[in-house]
Design a protein around this motif. Sequence first.
Motif: not given
Length: 267
Positions: A181-194
């Motif tokens: 779940v952490k790995n998915m969270d990191a991708r979602v947060q990266f997309i949302e940020t950039h």
Amino acid sequence: MKLFKGLVISAVVVAWFFFLFDTGFAKQADELKKLDQLADEALQFTLAERYGDSLKSLQQLESEMNRALSHPYLFSMDEVRMLQLSLSDAKGALEGEAIHGEEAVHAVMKFRFVLDAIGSSYQPLWADMEDRVMGAFHAFQDSARGEPASEKGMEEAFRRFAKLYDVIYPSILLDFPVETVKNMDARVQFIETHIGNPQKRDELIAETDLLEADLRSLFSDVKEDEADPSLWWVIISTGGMILLALSYAGYRKYRGEKKRYEKKQND
């Protein structure tokens, strides 16, 4: 005599262990069944826009849930936390004068999925969201790859995906390892940020592809054929019976050998 005592003690310990396991499992199943019924009722009321009735069902459910949570060892700390947080969100979405229909449905649905994730390890309800989640994600993916990419369009498409992802998120936390779940969270947060940064577009598209693979793996893994929990209980129970049978067989062997030894001594 020592061997006999050891076998008897082993048999008693095994029997007691399976008794406790069966009792705890049955108790949790009974408690969850009551909560499931009330959660289903609340969801149906919400879908029918009967928000007051839905809130009453959740309030009744909260009372039942607090009573169930008072029993030690029925639920893990993670399960308790997810139940309380998702129920609070569901009630909050139904309170107040201005109720947003979609948000209310999503909040109650999220709580319903959490209950199901706790009570079932076989075909969880949240897995039925695959088409909706992946459909929203692919719409965002198409928007991100568009030429020229529309920042507003990407943000709106991502927001639609994020809302659906949020509905299943607590259940995913319960059903999958934290690292997954952490790995998915990191991708979602990266997309949302950039999402609005053209200089990060290539990286954003790359992360989008990786997130798609993660989501596909998520739904694929949860839909793999798993043994029915009742079947596992049969296997475990059978194992317990085998252990008891072996203990009894060992005792009979011990008695037989003792008699032969005594007879030989007398001869």
